[in-house]
Design a protein around this motif. Structure first.
Motif, PDB file in Angstrom:
ATOM      1  N   PHE A   7      30.172  31.750  43.652  1.00  0.00           N
ATOM      2  CA  PHE A   7      31.493  31.570  44.212  1.00  0.00           C
ATOM      3  C   PHE A   7      31.406  30.101  44.990  1.00  0.00           C
ATOM      4  O   PHE A   7      31.151  30.113  46.223  1.00  0.00           O
ATOM      5  CB  PHE A   7      31.863  32.648  44.970  1.00  0.00           C
ATOM      6  CG  PHE A   7      33.539  32.704  45.117  1.00  0.00           C
ATOM      7  CD1 PHE A   7      34.313  31.833  44.472  1.00  0.00           C
ATOM      8  CD2 PHE A   7      34.025  33.836  45.961  1.00  0.00           C
ATOM      9  CE1 PHE A   7      35.796  31.826  44.800  1.00  0.00           C
ATOM     10  CE2 PHE A   7      35.370  34.039  46.120  1.00  0.00           C
ATOM     11  CZ  PHE A   7      36.322  32.926  45.220  1.00  0.00           C
ATOM     12  N   TYR A  29      29.677  36.263  44.687  1.00  0.00           N
ATOM     13  CA  TYR A  29      30.956  37.245  44.295  1.00  0.00           C
ATOM     14  C   TYR A  29      30.062  38.380  43.485  1.00  0.00           C
ATOM     15  O   TYR A  29      29.415  38.109  42.440  1.00  0.00           O
ATOM     16  CB  TYR A  29      31.996  36.647  43.829  1.00  0.00           C
ATOM     17  CG  TYR A  29      32.727  37.217  42.838  1.00  0.00           C
ATOM     18  CD1 TYR A  29      33.950  37.696  43.538  1.00  0.00           C
ATOM     19  CD2 TYR A  29      32.745  37.559  41.618  1.00  0.00           C
ATOM     20  CE1 TYR A  29      35.074  38.495  42.996  1.00  0.00           C
ATOM     21  CE2 TYR A  29      33.913  38.367  40.866  1.00  0.00           C
ATOM     22  CZ  TYR A  29      34.788  38.795  41.822  1.00  0.00           C
ATOM     23  OH  TYR A  29      35.974  39.597  41.112  1.00  0.00           O
ATOM     24  N   GLU A  42      32.686  39.688  48.342  1.00  0.00           N
ATOM     25  CA  GLU A  42      32.287  38.324  48.559  1.00  0.00           C
ATOM     26  C   GLU A  42      31.418  38.410  49.879  1.00  0.00           C
ATOM     27  O   GLU A  42      31.652  38.979  50.492  1.00  0.00           O
ATOM     28  CB  GLU A  42      33.278  37.257  48.626  1.00  0.00           C
ATOM     29  CG  GLU A  42      33.026  35.910  49.051  1.00  0.00           C
ATOM     30  CD  GLU A  42      34.016  35.172  49.152  1.00  0.00           C
ATOM     31  OE1 GLU A  42      33.868  33.794  49.780  1.00  0.00           O
ATOM     32  OE2 GLU A  42      35.430  35.664  49.182  1.00  0.00           O
TER      33      GLU A  42
END
Length: 388
Positions: A7, A29, A42
């Motif tokens: 991410f 993520y 996350e």
């Protein structure tokens, strides 16, 4: 069933601490899909630092392979430690069985520091899945009282300005945060002249001449002080920085990660005399850490990634409560998803926290909407946050 991916987050401003300056972060993520429901999470992954930040995205991928290689245990209760508490009350059923089976895999993996952020990522996704499946808010699963406290704006939220060589650039970062909160967290190192100058800059920009200023300041040292630094700073507060002293709430993680505790007993005593809190941050991973640091701190900053997830974070808060220490919720730099995860714990905090990722990360990077409200400068609750 599980989908892991990097991410990439672009930051609004360069973010500096005493060990790194970054303009982009690579977080992790995770999605978990089961029985038609998808849970997401996350994990914030700051640059590695010895004895402090242990995990990068490559380590998360290694953990994922390890997780996939382990078989779940039968009739496992991942919440056994909370049975005599008001936390994590669940109804029996297929969702609970699946959650516990997956937690049994996580709990077979050691709590080595390199695994903590990975365990948090998986646990947060699993609990998100469970709560979506059972139509319950995560904050309510943690406890009903926690959830009720989050419905009213009585927790302060701090915005972080980072440590950069150019103090004018540091002060300019306030333009991003001030529309949302007057509570300011200031990253510093061990240079007292720098600290003096940045505090004067903050004072001149937001406090001087503003008789309605209602914010508080926090100084985050990121393990960069020695006892003599802390005592010299206290002298500065009582002389050159006397105008700032009434607004200073706490000093965060002044001590190194490995240190002799006894000299810090005097520091704690001196700061308490001046009504300034000392919180531990990077040093807090388990409830045993809370116990070992109780004589040098007045509070603890609890982050999901350091605590291995919601269960570890709540255990840390329980221990802090037993020891009459104050409690704070922090986050690693992350998107609105990390902020949403952290807000679920905020009802357990004493004063609040620094759940400011949505202000530090460019808007285009966020995958989900914030689940909380920033009460703006036009509100009587400026600087507070609450659940939507």
């Amino acid at each position: 069933m599980y989908k892991l991916q990097p991410f990439i987050l672009n930051l609004v401003n360069p973010f500096g601490t005493n060990h790194s300056v970054t303009t982009q972060r690579t977080n992790a993520y995770l999605e978990i899909t089961h029985l038609g429901t998808t849970g997401i999470a996350e994990a914030g992954l700051p640059p590695k630092k010895q004895n402090c930040y242990f995990t990068d995205y490559d380590d998360i991928e290694v953990f994922f392979k390890l997780f996939q290689s382990i078989k779940p245990l039968e009739k496992y209760d991942g919440f056994e430690q909370f049975k005599q508490t008001p936390y994590f009350k669940m109804e029996d059923g297929e969702a609970k069985e699946f959650l516990n089976s997956q937690l049994s895999i996580l709990d077979q993996i050691s709590n080595d520091p390199i695994h903590l952020a990975s365990k948090s990522l998986f646990e947060c996704a699993l609990i998100d899945w469970y709560c979506k499946k059972t139509n319950k808010q995560i904050s309510q699963l943690i406890s009903d009282e926690n959830n009720e406290k989050l419905k009213v704006p009585n927790k302060r939220n701090f915005y972080t300005i980072s440590l950069l060589d150019n103090i004018d650039e540091v002060i300019s970062q306030l333009d991003v945060g001030l529309p949302y909160t007057p509570n300011i967290k200031i990253k510093v190192g061990g240079d007292l002249e720098y600290i003096r100058n940045v505090l004067i800059g903050v004072y001149n920009k937001v406090i001087k001449g503003n008789h309605n200023f209602c914010g508080l300041l926090s100084i985050d040292c990121n393990s960069s002080w020695q006892p003599e630094t802390a005592l010299k700073f206290l002298d500065l507060l009582n002389t050159e920085l006397i105008q700032i002293k009434p607004f200073l709430y706490m000093i965060e993680q002044p001590f190194p990660l490995i240190f002799e505790k006894e000299p810090w007993y005097i520091v704690k005593e001196r700061y308490l005399e001046q009504k300034i809190e000392i919180y531990a941050d990077e040093s807090i991973k388990t409830s045993q850490d809370v116990v070992e640091l109780q004589k040098v701190v007045t509070g603890v900053n609890v982050k999901l990634e350091k605590s291995s997830g919601y269960r570890g974070a709540v255990a840390n808060f329980i221990k802090a409560e037993e020891l009459m220490l104050k409690k704070w919720v922090g986050i690693m730099i992350g998107s609105s998803l990390i902020a949403n995860q952290a807000i679920n714990l905020l009802g357990l905090a004493t004063i609040g926290g620094d759940i400011d990722g949505t202000l530090l990360v460019e808007k285009s990077c966020h995958k989900v909407e914030e689940q909380f409200i920033w009460h703006s400068a036009n509100s009587e609750f400026w600087g507070m946050i609450s659940l939507k």
